[in-house]
Design a protein around this motif. Structure first.
Motif, PDB file in Angstrom:
ATOM      1  N   ASN A  56       0.828  -1.206   0.000  1.00  0.00           N
ATOM      2  CA  ASN A  56       0.000   0.000   0.000  1.00  0.00           C
ATOM      3  C   ASN A  56       0.864   1.258   0.000  1.00  0.00           C
ATOM      4  O   ASN A  56       1.954   1.273   0.593  1.00  0.00           O
ATOM      5  CB  ASN A  56      -0.921   0.021   1.217  1.00  0.00           C
ATOM      6  CG  ASN A  56      -1.995  -1.048   1.136  1.00  0.00           C
ATOM      7  OD1 ASN A  56      -2.303  -1.567   0.065  1.00  0.00           O
ATOM      8  ND2 ASN A  56      -2.584  -1.385   2.277  1.00  0.00           N
ATOM      9  N   LYS A  57       0.355   2.311  -0.667  1.00  0.00           N
ATOM     10  CA  LYS A  57       1.114   3.553  -0.754  1.00  0.00           C
ATOM     11  C   LYS A  57       0.219   4.741  -0.454  1.00  0.00           C
ATOM     12  O   LYS A  57      -0.945   4.778  -0.856  1.00  0.00           O
ATOM     13  CB  LYS A  57       1.718   3.726  -2.154  1.00  0.00           C
ATOM     14  CG  LYS A  57       2.906   2.814  -2.439  1.00  0.00           C
ATOM     15  CD  LYS A  57       3.514   3.108  -3.786  1.00  0.00           C
ATOM     16  CE  LYS A  57       4.754   2.267  -4.056  1.00  0.00           C
ATOM     17  NZ  LYS A  57       5.873   2.633  -3.167  1.00  0.00           N
ATOM     18  N   THR A  58       0.795   5.718   0.243  1.00  0.00           N
ATOM     19  CA  THR A  58       0.151   7.000   0.477  1.00  0.00           C
ATOM     20  C   THR A  58       1.054   8.083  -0.082  1.00  0.00           C
ATOM     21  O   THR A  58       2.233   8.160   0.274  1.00  0.00           O
ATOM     22  CB  THR A  58      -0.089   7.247   1.978  1.00  0.00           C
ATOM     23  OG1 THR A  58      -0.945   6.212   2.499  1.00  0.00           O
ATOM     24  CG2 THR A  58      -0.743   8.594   2.206  1.00  0.00           C
ATOM     25  N   VAL A  59       0.503   8.910  -0.986  1.00  0.00           N
ATOM     26  CA  VAL A  59       1.317   9.922  -1.664  1.00  0.00           C
ATOM     27  C   VAL A  59       0.576  11.246  -1.680  1.00  0.00           C
ATOM     28  O   VAL A  59      -0.644  11.302  -1.478  1.00  0.00           O
ATOM     29  CB  VAL A  59       1.658   9.501  -3.119  1.00  0.00           C
ATOM     30  CG1 VAL A  59       2.490   8.229  -3.115  1.00  0.00           C
ATOM     31  CG2 VAL A  59       0.389   9.300  -3.940  1.00  0.00           C
ATOM     32  N   ALA A  60       1.312  12.316  -1.933  1.00  0.00           N
ATOM     33  CA  ALA A  60       0.711  13.633  -2.095  1.00  0.00           C
ATOM     34  C   ALA A  60       0.200  13.797  -3.519  1.00  0.00           C
ATOM     35  O   ALA A  60       0.662  13.110  -4.438  1.00  0.00           O
ATOM     36  CB  ALA A  60       1.745  14.711  -1.781  1.00  0.00           C
ATOM     37  N   VAL A  61      -0.764  14.701  -3.705  1.00  0.00           N
ATOM     38  CA  VAL A  61      -1.295  14.972  -5.030  1.00  0.00           C
ATOM     39  C   VAL A  61      -0.151  15.353  -5.973  1.00  0.00           C
ATOM     40  O   VAL A  61       0.698  16.174  -5.641  1.00  0.00           O
ATOM     41  CB  VAL A  61      -2.335  16.112  -4.980  1.00  0.00           C
ATOM     42  CG1 VAL A  61      -2.690  16.591  -6.389  1.00  0.00           C
ATOM     43  CG2 VAL A  61      -3.587  15.648  -4.265  1.00  0.00           C
ATOM     44  N   GLY A  62      -0.121  14.716  -7.135  1.00  0.00           N
ATOM     45  CA  GLY A  62       0.893  15.027  -8.133  1.00  0.00           C
ATOM     46  C   GLY A  62       2.200  14.282  -7.967  1.00  0.00           C
ATOM     47  O   GLY A  62       3.084  14.386  -8.829  1.00  0.00           O
ATOM     48  N   GLU A  63       2.349  13.515  -6.887  1.00  0.00           N
ATOM     49  CA  GLU A  63       3.595  12.780  -6.659  1.00  0.00           C
ATOM     50  C   GLU A  63       3.608  11.489  -7.476  1.00  0.00           C
ATOM     51  O   GLU A  63       2.678  10.687  -7.413  1.00  0.00           O
ATOM     52  CB  GLU A  63       3.735  12.439  -5.174  1.00  0.00           C
ATOM     53  CG  GLU A  63       5.009  11.668  -4.845  1.00  0.00           C
ATOM     54  CD  GLU A  63       5.097  11.319  -3.380  1.00  0.00           C
ATOM     55  OE1 GLU A  63       5.979  10.514  -3.010  1.00  0.00           O
ATOM     56  OE2 GLU A  63       4.290  11.858  -2.578  1.00  0.00           O
ATOM     57  N   THR A 141      -2.702  -7.086  -4.808  1.00  0.00           N
ATOM     58  CA  THR A 141      -3.467  -5.842  -4.869  1.00  0.00           C
ATOM     59  C   THR A 141      -2.933  -4.826  -3.873  1.00  0.00           C
ATOM     60  O   THR A 141      -2.514  -5.176  -2.762  1.00  0.00           O
ATOM     61  CB  THR A 141      -4.954  -6.123  -4.591  1.00  0.00           C
ATOM     62  OG1 THR A 141      -5.465  -6.981  -5.622  1.00  0.00           O
ATOM     63  CG2 THR A 141      -5.767  -4.833  -4.587  1.00  0.00           C
ATOM     64  N   VAL A 142      -2.948  -3.556  -4.275  1.00  0.00           N
ATOM     65  CA  VAL A 142      -2.486  -2.469  -3.424  1.00  0.00           C
ATOM     66  C   VAL A 142      -3.526  -1.349  -3.421  1.00  0.00           C
ATOM     67  O   VAL A 142      -4.219  -1.135  -4.417  1.00  0.00           O
ATOM     68  CB  VAL A 142      -1.110  -1.925  -3.922  1.00  0.00           C
ATOM     69  CG1 VAL A 142      -1.236  -1.369  -5.322  1.00  0.00           C
ATOM     70  CG2 VAL A 142      -0.553  -0.874  -2.984  1.00  0.00           C
ATOM     71  N   GLU A 143      -3.637  -0.671  -2.297  1.00  0.00           N
ATOM     72  CA  GLU A 143      -4.503   0.508  -2.210  1.00  0.00           C
ATOM     73  C   GLU A 143      -3.645   1.758  -2.274  1.00  0.00           C
ATOM     74  O   GLU A 143      -2.694   1.916  -1.498  1.00  0.00           O
ATOM     75  CB  GLU A 143      -5.317   0.498  -0.918  1.00  0.00           C
ATOM     76  CG  GLU A 143      -6.270   1.685  -0.820  1.00  0.00           C
ATOM     77  CD  GLU A 143      -7.148   1.627   0.412  1.00  0.00           C
ATOM     78  OE1 GLU A 143      -7.987   2.559   0.571  1.00  0.00           O
ATOM     79  OE2 GLU A 143      -7.013   0.693   1.205  1.00  0.00           O
ATOM     80  N   ILE A 144      -3.983   2.645  -3.206  1.00  0.00           N
ATOM     81  CA  ILE A 144      -3.287   3.915  -3.346  1.00  0.00           C
ATOM     82  C   ILE A 144      -4.123   5.004  -2.688  1.00  0.00           C
ATOM     83  O   ILE A 144      -5.304   5.174  -3.020  1.00  0.00           O
ATOM     84  CB  ILE A 144      -3.048   4.280  -4.828  1.00  0.00           C
ATOM     85  CG1 ILE A 144      -2.324   3.146  -5.543  1.00  0.00           C
ATOM     86  CG2 ILE A 144      -2.284   5.596  -4.948  1.00  0.00           C
ATOM     87  CD1 ILE A 144      -0.949   2.849  -4.998  1.00  0.00           C
ATOM     88  N   THR A 145      -3.528   5.754  -1.766  1.00  0.00           N
ATOM     89  CA  THR A 145      -4.206   6.868  -1.117  1.00  0.00           C
ATOM     90  C   THR A 145      -3.488   8.152  -1.492  1.00  0.00           C
ATOM     91  O   THR A 145      -2.294   8.306  -1.225  1.00  0.00           O
ATOM     92  CB  THR A 145      -4.211   6.707   0.408  1.00  0.00           C
ATOM     93  OG1 THR A 145      -4.857   5.473   0.755  1.00  0.00           O
ATOM     94  CG2 THR A 145      -4.942   7.863   1.070  1.00  0.00           C
ATOM     95  N   VAL A 146      -4.229   9.056  -2.149  1.00  0.00           N
ATOM     96  CA  VAL A 146      -3.664  10.344  -2.543  1.00  0.00           C
ATOM     97  C   VAL A 146      -4.186  11.400  -1.583  1.00  0.00           C
ATOM     98  O   VAL A 146      -5.397  11.620  -1.482  1.00  0.00           O
ATOM     99  CB  VAL A 146      -4.030  10.692  -3.997  1.00  0.00           C
ATOM    100  CG1 VAL A 146      -3.455  12.061  -4.371  1.00  0.00           C
ATOM    101  CG2 VAL A 146      -3.509   9.618  -4.944  1.00  0.00           C
ATOM    102  N   GLU A 147      -3.272  12.046  -0.877  1.00  0.00           N
ATOM    103  CA  GLU A 147      -3.651  13.060   0.102  1.00  0.00           C
ATOM    104  C   GLU A 147      -3.611  14.445  -0.529  1.00  0.00           C
ATOM    105  O   GLU A 147      -2.690  14.771  -1.283  1.00  0.00           O
ATOM    106  CB  GLU A 147      -2.724  12.993   1.309  1.00  0.00           C
ATOM    107  CG  GLU A 147      -2.823  11.676   2.068  1.00  0.00           C
ATOM    108  CD  GLU A 147      -1.940  11.654   3.290  1.00  0.00           C
ATOM    109  OE1 GLU A 147      -0.917  12.380   3.288  1.00  0.00           O
ATOM    110  OE2 GLU A 147      -2.259  10.914   4.242  1.00  0.00           O
ATOM    111  N   GLY A 148      -4.619  15.267  -0.209  1.00  0.00           N
ATOM    112  CA  GLY A 148      -4.701  16.608  -0.771  1.00  0.00           C
ATOM    113  C   GLY A 148      -5.881  16.708  -1.712  1.00  0.00           C
ATOM    114  O   GLY A 148      -6.625  15.754  -1.924  1.00  0.00           O
ATOM    115  N   GLU A 149      -6.052  17.880  -2.307  1.00  0.00           N
ATOM    116  CA  GLU A 149      -7.168  18.112  -3.213  1.00  0.00           C
ATOM    117  C   GLU A 149      -6.953  17.347  -4.509  1.00  0.00           C
ATOM    118  O   GLU A 149      -5.927  17.513  -5.176  1.00  0.00           O
ATOM    119  CB  GLU A 149      -7.290  19.611  -3.531  1.00  0.00           C
ATOM    120  CG  GLU A 149      -8.533  19.983  -4.294  1.00  0.00           C
ATOM    121  CD  GLU A 149      -9.791  19.793  -3.467  1.00  0.00           C
ATOM    122  OE1 GLU A 149     -10.865  19.590  -4.070  1.00  0.00           O
ATOM    123  OE2 GLU A 149      -9.703  19.840  -2.214  1.00  0.00           O
ATOM    124  N   PRO A 150      -7.890  16.477  -4.876  1.00  0.00           N
ATOM    125  CA  PRO A 150      -7.710  15.685  -6.109  1.00  0.00           C
ATOM    126  C   PRO A 150      -7.646  16.576  -7.337  1.00  0.00           C
ATOM    127  O   PRO A 150      -8.219  17.659  -7.380  1.00  0.00           O
ATOM    128  CB  PRO A 150      -8.967  14.799  -6.133  1.00  0.00           C
ATOM    129  CG  PRO A 150      -9.467  14.789  -4.735  1.00  0.00           C
ATOM    130  CD  PRO A 150      -9.125  16.137  -4.177  1.00  0.00           C
TER     131      PRO A 150
END
Length: 256
Positions: A56-63, A141-150
């Motif tokens: 699983n990954k958590t990233v910032a918008v645009g990263e 399977t992996v869950e991608i979480t994008v933090e910030g305004e989509p």
């Protein structure tokens, strides 16, 4: 570098727990026809497993993110990627020509295939790496979480080409094949490339008899011998740069 037989033994133990649940058929109906080319040993010993699962990954918008998956088995599987229900990257029929060349012989076709998915502007959601070897299907399977305004995202699909160096997206991580057979070492990139292969510091060319470099990057080694055992490097190049992947070939004995 992993020892191929150890890896395949380990991944085989994960089959029951990780069988794919996807209903996607894609090209599998056609792939089922490949079973007719397999020898009795492969039909009796086919297996598949996830050697390196997704995380699983958590990233910032645009990263930008890069996802990496390895699936091994007998026969060597193909890999495709599904992002939020959409097929975004796939390689098909990676070993059909090899099967035809080894028909009537006793091939092993055991190996681990590696694949990476490069996403320039990811969206939150589910990404699945799916492997299929003509008999069994498995997935990670992996869950991608994008933090910030989509913001509107763009998956770096292989069909989207830009002014950039090629990225090798699928390659043979390790492979075992019987003495005297043809072994195919897979190497594929996200855009048209000039391909070179090296073994023991020596560049391989199409003019060297037993070697054949395919237009898509794969290396075929015919009538393999113990001298072919070792580490190979494939390089994809264009005017903007290059990328390189490493693979290991293990030469085995016939099952009879």
């Amino acid at each position: 570098m992993r020892i191929i037989l150890t890896v395949v033994t380990l991944v085989a133990g994960h089959v029951a727990a990780q069988k794919a649940q996807t209903d996607e058929r894609l090209w599998w109906d056609d792939m089922n026809k490949m079973e007719k080319l397999d020898n009795e040993w492969i039909k009796a010993n086919h297996m598949i497993g996830v050697a390196v699962p997704l995380e699983n990954k958590t990233v910032a918008v645009g990263e930008k993110i890069v996802l990496y998956c390895e699936i091994g088995g007998t026969p060597t599987p193909i890999i495709h990627w599904i992002y939020n229900g959409r097929l975004v990257q796939a390689d098909t029929y990676i070993n059909i020509e090899e099967k035809l060349l080894n028909r009537g012989l006793e091939p092993t076709e055991t190996g681990v295939l590696a694949s990476s998915l490069h996403v320039e502007r990811p969206k939150s959601g589910i990404v699945t790496c799916v492997g299929y070897n003509g008999y069994d299907v498995i997935e990670s399977t992996v869950e991608i979480t994008v933090e910030g305004e989509p913001e509107p995202g763009l998956i770096n699909h292989p069909d989207i080409k830009g002014s950039a160096a090629p990225i090798i997206t699928t390659w043979t991580e390790s492979r075992a094949e019987n003495f005297g057979n043809t072994a195919a070492l897979i190497c594929r990139s996200d855009r048209p490339s000039v391909w070179t292969w090296n073994f023991e510091g020596h560049e391989i060319t199409n003019q060297e008899g037993r070697y054949q470099i395919k237009k898509r990057g794969d290396l075929f080694i015919h009538n393999i011998t113990i001298s072919d055992l070792g580490v190979y490097y494939c390089t994809a190049s264009n005017e903007f740069g290059n990328s390189t992947a490493e693979t290991y070939l293990h030469v085995t004995r016939s099952h009879s």
